[in-house]
Design a protein around this motif. Structure first.
Motif, short mmCIF file in Angstrom:
data_model
loop_
_atom_site.label_atom_id
_atom_site.label_comp_id
_atom_site.label_asym_id
_atom_site.label_seq_id
_atom_site.Cartn_x
_atom_site.Cartn_y
_atom_site.Cartn_z
N ASP A 111 0.81 -1.22 0.00
CA ASP A 111 0.00 0.00 0.00
C ASP A 111 0.84 1.27 0.00
N SER A 112 1.87 1.33 0.85
CA SER A 112 2.67 2.55 0.91
C SER A 112 3.50 2.74 -0.36
N VAL A 113 3.89 1.64 -1.01
CA VAL A 113 4.72 1.73 -2.21
C VAL A 113 3.95 2.37 -3.36
N LEU A 114 2.66 2.10 -3.46
CA LEU A 114 1.84 2.74 -4.49
C LEU A 114 1.91 4.26 -4.37
N ILE A 115 1.84 4.76 -3.15
CA ILE A 115 1.91 6.21 -2.94
C ILE A 115 3.29 6.72 -3.31
N GLU A 116 4.32 5.96 -3.01
CA GLU A 116 5.67 6.37 -3.36
C GLU A 116 5.84 6.45 -4.88
N PHE A 117 5.20 5.56 -5.60
CA PHE A 117 5.26 5.59 -7.07
C PHE A 117 4.61 6.85 -7.63
N VAL A 118 3.41 7.19 -7.18
CA VAL A 118 2.70 8.32 -7.79
C VAL A 118 3.25 9.67 -7.32
N THR A 119 4.02 9.69 -6.25
CA THR A 119 4.62 10.94 -5.80
C THR A 119 6.08 11.07 -6.22
N ASP A 120 6.59 10.11 -7.00
CA ASP A 120 7.98 10.14 -7.46
C ASP A 120 8.97 10.16 -6.30
N ALA A 121 8.74 9.28 -5.34
CA ALA A 121 9.63 9.20 -4.18
C ALA A 121 10.99 8.64 -4.56
N LYS A 122 11.95 8.94 -3.73
CA LYS A 122 13.29 8.38 -3.87
C LYS A 122 13.61 7.56 -2.62
N ALA A 128 28.02 -0.45 3.70
CA ALA A 128 29.32 -0.06 4.25
C ALA A 128 30.19 0.61 3.19
N ARG A 129 29.84 0.42 1.92
CA ARG A 129 30.58 1.03 0.81
C ARG A 129 30.17 2.47 0.55
N GLY A 130 29.00 2.88 1.05
CA GLY A 130 28.51 4.23 0.79
C GLY A 130 27.00 4.24 0.64
N GLU A 131 26.48 5.34 0.12
CA GLU A 131 25.04 5.51 -0.05
C GLU A 131 24.71 5.90 -1.48
N ARG A 132 23.47 5.65 -1.88
CA ARG A 132 22.99 6.08 -3.19
C ARG A 132 21.50 6.38 -3.10
N LEU A 133 21.02 7.25 -3.98
CA LEU A 133 19.60 7.56 -4.09
C LEU A 133 19.04 6.86 -5.32
N VAL A 134 17.89 6.25 -5.17
CA VAL A 134 17.27 5.49 -6.25
C VAL A 134 15.82 5.93 -6.37
N SER A 150 23.27 -7.43 -1.89
CA SER A 150 23.23 -8.28 -0.70
C SER A 150 23.83 -7.61 0.53
N ASP A 151 24.60 -6.53 0.33
CA ASP A 151 25.19 -5.83 1.47
C ASP A 151 24.50 -4.49 1.74
N GLU A 152 23.36 -4.23 1.08
CA GLU A 152 22.69 -2.94 1.21
C GLU A 152 21.42 -3.05 2.06
N LEU A 153 21.05 -1.91 2.63
CA LEU A 153 19.80 -1.78 3.36
C LEU A 153 19.03 -0.57 2.86
N ILE A 154 17.71 -0.66 2.85
CA ILE A 154 16.89 0.52 2.64
C ILE A 154 16.97 1.35 3.92
N ALA A 155 17.43 2.58 3.80
CA ALA A 155 17.60 3.42 4.99
C ALA A 155 16.47 4.42 5.16
N GLU A 156 15.97 4.97 4.05
CA GLU A 156 15.03 6.08 4.18
C GLU A 156 14.21 6.22 2.91
N ILE A 157 12.96 6.64 3.08
CA ILE A 157 12.09 6.98 1.96
C ILE A 157 11.97 8.49 1.90
N LEU A 158 12.21 9.07 0.74
CA LEU A 158 12.14 10.52 0.56
C LEU A 158 10.91 10.85 -0.27
N LEU A 159 9.86 11.36 0.41
CA LEU A 159 8.62 11.75 -0.26
C LEU A 159 8.68 13.22 -0.60
#
Length: 273
Positions: A111-122, A128-134, A150-159
């Motif tokens: 449910d929350s992902v649908l909202i992230e799609f229509v609002t163009d969330a990042k 440990a290697r660094g961060e990236r925005l997707v 395999s070594d990454e985690l979702i850290a934050e949703i940017l709405l």
């Protein structure tokens, strides 16, 4: 017996993620029903960097371990997102389920992902290697297929922060109130300035391998006056009908398409088109 590691900081979590084959675990509402043989979990509920909701000049920032209940209680979370997460399951699930888990499950029913799609969330992805925005639309590559190493985690949703003229519509279609899983869900965002449509986004959940959104079709109405958009409405709806290739689930693909088109038409009518 449950095997796992408990992290108390994001740095510690990323070190564990890099060194071991672990399954990230925040609320566990999806993982608890899976029958994985001898899983090893990385427990994230005690990582403070993943638990906050904040804002900057551009975004509302939601930590991956923020629960739906936290979001509903926060004055920072936009009404459209609240409308969606308020309908997730029952209070006990909303108390435990998290935004990162909803993403990491890789389901088009999220449910929350649908909202992230229509609002163009990042998404802020960390390792440990660094961060990236997707872009969230790029993060979802298919059913259960994510742009996550395999070594990454979702850290934050940017709405993106809502604009003053933004209007929205959200609707979730299920079999009954007790059936929390969507059969079809819809979210739309609309904005008009100086008599012309400057923004139109329409997304559909639970009908295909991933969330469906067609920016090229949305562009048919962007830049048009409302009267021009009304005249284009039949062609617009026909384009969606021709594009949608839906899967069968609890209901037929034909039913899903009919409901999607009805929801899209109702959204346009509500926006005056």
């Amino acid at each position: 017996m449950v095997n796992g590691y408990t992290a108390h900081s994001l740095a510690e979590a990323l070190e564990i993620r890099a060194a071991h084959s672990v399954i990230p675990y925040a609320g566990g509402t999806d993982l608890m029903v899976e029958n994985r043989p001898n899983p090893t979990y990385l427990f994230l509920a005690r990582v403070p960097e993943l638990r906050g909701i904040s804002k900057d000049e551009t975004y509302i920032r939601i930590g991956a371990a923020v629960t739906y209940t936290q979001a509903l209680e926060s004055p920072l979370v936009p009404p459209l997102m609240k409308a969606a997460v308020a309908q997730i399951a029952a209070p006990a699930i909303r108390n435990a389920g998290t935004f990162g888990g909803n993403l990491g499950n890789g389901s088009a029913k999220a449910d929350s992902v649908l909202i992230e799609f229509v609002t163009d969330a990042k998404l802020r992805i960390a390792s440990a290697r660094g961060e990236r925005l997707v872009n969230v639309a790029d993060f979802y590559q298919g059913r259960k297929q994510l742009d996550l190493a395999s070594d990454e985690l979702i850290a934050e949703i940017l709405l993106p922060k809502p604009t003053p003229g933004e209007r929205w519509h959200y609707e979730k279609v299920g079999g009954r109130n007790a059936l929390a899983i969507s059969r079809v869900s819809f979210a739309g965002v609309y904005e008009k300035q100086d008599g012309r449509i400057v923004r139109l986004a329409a997304g559909f959940g639970a009908v295909a391998a991933t969330i469906l959104r067609y920016p090229d079709l949305e562009a048919m109405l962007v830049g048009k006056t409302v009267e021009e958009a009304k005249s284009l409405k039949p062609d617009f709806l026909a384009a969606y009908e021709g594009r949608m290739q839906l899967t069968r689930g609890r209901v037929s693909a034909e039913y899903r398409k009919a409901v999607c088109l009805r929801l899209l038409g109702a959204f346009l009518e509500e926006m005056g088109i």
